[in-house]
Design a protein around this motif. Structure first.
Motif, short mmCIF file in Angstrom:
data_model
loop_
_atom_site.label_atom_id
_atom_site.label_comp_id
_atom_site.label_asym_id
_atom_site.label_seq_id
_atom_site.Cartn_x
_atom_site.Cartn_y
_atom_site.Cartn_z
N ASP A 1 1.04 -1.14 -0.03
CA ASP A 1 0.08 -0.07 0.07
C ASP A 1 0.70 1.36 0.13
OD1 ASP A 1 -2.14 1.80 0.40
OD2 ASP A 1 -2.44 1.56 2.44
N PRO A 2 1.48 1.34 -1.08
CA PRO A 2 2.46 2.88 -1.14
C PRO A 2 1.72 4.05 -0.87
CG PRO A 2 2.06 1.98 -3.30
CD PRO A 2 1.19 1.06 -2.43
N GLN A 3 2.57 4.86 -0.06
CA GLN A 3 1.86 5.94 0.45
C GLN A 3 2.52 7.15 -0.38
OE1 GLN A 3 -0.45 6.57 2.81
NE2 GLN A 3 -0.54 4.04 2.64
N PRO A 4 1.62 8.24 -0.52
CA PRO A 4 2.34 9.39 -1.29
C PRO A 4 3.49 10.04 -0.45
CG PRO A 4 -0.38 9.40 -0.94
CD PRO A 4 0.32 8.33 -0.26
N LEU A 5 4.28 10.79 -1.30
CA LEU A 5 5.37 11.36 -0.62
C LEU A 5 4.67 12.45 0.25
CD1 LEU A 5 7.77 11.48 -3.54
CD2 LEU A 5 7.75 9.92 -1.58
#
Length: 396
Positions: free
Chosen positions: A9-13
């Motif tokens: 679940d990649p998170q926004p920078l």
């Protein structure tokens, strides 16, 4: 056991995770105030503590000469390479350009001694709140009263008022441009066409006063990078020529002088494919709710239609957030992207959404910006390749 990739679940920078320019201690905006303070000009901060005062200083700004690009080409630039260990007062470290890392913004930071949030040139193109139209701050189109757009005095003017001999040696093309007026005016302007002529005249102007502050400039390295890329033979040939110019000026320094070689930004080459060039004009998700697209490929300002600011931010963050730092205007200001303070007159020039590239990607606009979209070399963001610029020093 590692989880399958589809479970990730990649998170926004996060906006506050971007590597900030060293405003106040080691940015381009700190250079001229530090030099002028050493000459006795009052009222300016000496932010770059590593520099030793000198009576006569010449700043040679080479457009597009990033620290990483210079250090990667020792064979093409043997003289400048020999100076790298002494960069920034002998620390062997670079300065940072400021955000965005682009020519109009950086030249204004150099000349005014102020970060972008104060001098008010926060991008290649930004919205003029008075008209609602995009303003190109490099070409100054459409025309806008310079003294209204950027009201602060330049360091050259303050130095001149304090009795320092101030001079700019550059192409005659730049003498009467609005950008020169708002960023570099003060003292005398001496126009010369060739690089060799500029180096010779810069040395003469240094010797013309007991205290002298001289600025000279070379643009063609940046042009070669944009057109052909920093991996090209053309760019390397320009670097070889620039290296000879620096040595020519260094060998002519009058007594009690220092030459400082720096740049306005670095540059990276971006491949021509859909993975690296996201076309705003062909992407309905990114276009939705956006009234104006400003900035440039690696440092975008998106201006939303009234009431759509939140939706545009959410969409841009979802689509771009793993490759770009995506922030609302307030988030970018609070994170310090444009400096420790943003003047009220500058707020409306910043995008409702600001996007700064972390990866080797661009947001192009193939229809509305065909020339810019075709460039090989690009810059603007806060990555080391774009932000780090040299501060090479030669003393007589």
């Amino acid at each position: 056991m590692a989880q399958p990739a589809w479970d990730d679940d990649p998170q926004p920078l996060a906006p506050d995770s971007a590597p900030l320019p060293q405003y106040g201690s080691g940015s381009l905006a700190d250079l001229l105030p530090t030099l002028a303070t050493g000459m006795g000009v009052p009222g300016l901060p000496a932010g770059i503590r590593e520099l030793t005062p000198v009576d006569r200083a010449c700043v040679f700004l080479i457009d597009g000469l990033g620290w990483e690009q210079l250090t990667a080409h020792p064979d093409e630039a043997p003289f400048m390479t020999s100076l790298l260990a002494g960069s920034r007062g002998g620390t062997g470290t670079p300065l940072t350009a400021g955000f965005p890392a682009t020519t109009a913004t950086s030249l204004a930071s150099v000349g005014t001694g102020l970060p972008p949030g104060a001098h008010g040139l926060p991008g290649y193109t930004v919205r003029d709140p008075a008209t609602g139209a995009l303003m190109n701050q490099l070409r100054w189109q459409p025309w806008t009263a310079p003294e209204v757009w950027q009201p602060y005095p330049t360091v050259f003017r303050l130095a001149e008022d304090a009795g320092v001999h101030a001079a700019q040696v550059s192409s005659p093309t730049f003498q009467n441009t609005p950008l020169t007026k708002v960023a570099l005016s003060g003292g005398i302007f001496r126009g010369r066409l060739t690089g060799e002529e500029r180096m010779d005249l810069a040395a003469e102007e240094l010797a013309a006063g007991d205290r002298s502050l001289v600025y000279t400039y070379y643009a063609e390295l940046d042009g070669a990078g944009h057109r052909f890329g920093v991996a090209s033979d053309t760019w390397r040939g320009q670097l070889m020529y620039v290296d000879r110019l620096v040595q020519r000026l260094a060998e002519q320094l009058p007594p009690r002088s220092a030459l400082y070689v720096t740049a306005d930004h670095g540059m990276i080459d971006v491949p021509f494919d859909e993975d690296h060039r996201i076309d705003f004009d062909a992407d309905w998700e990114l276009r939705a709710g956006v009234a104006l697209l400003g900035g440039e490929g690696r440092a975008r300002h998106a201006y939303a239609v009234p009431g759509a600011q939140g939706d545009v931010l959410a969409c841009w963050r979802e689509v771009l957030g793993e490759q770009f730092w995506v922030a609302s205007r307030d988030e970018a200001i609070d994170a310090g992207w444009f400096g420790p303070h943003v003047d009220e007159r500058v707020h409306g020039r910043l995008g409702d959404v600001v996007a700064a590239a972390r990866d080797d990607v661009l947001i192009i606009a193939s229809e509305r910006e065909p020339k810019e979209s075709a460039m090989v070399g690009n810059h603007g963001s806060m990555t080391p390749a774009e932000q780090f610029v040299p501060l090479l020093e030669v003393r007589s």
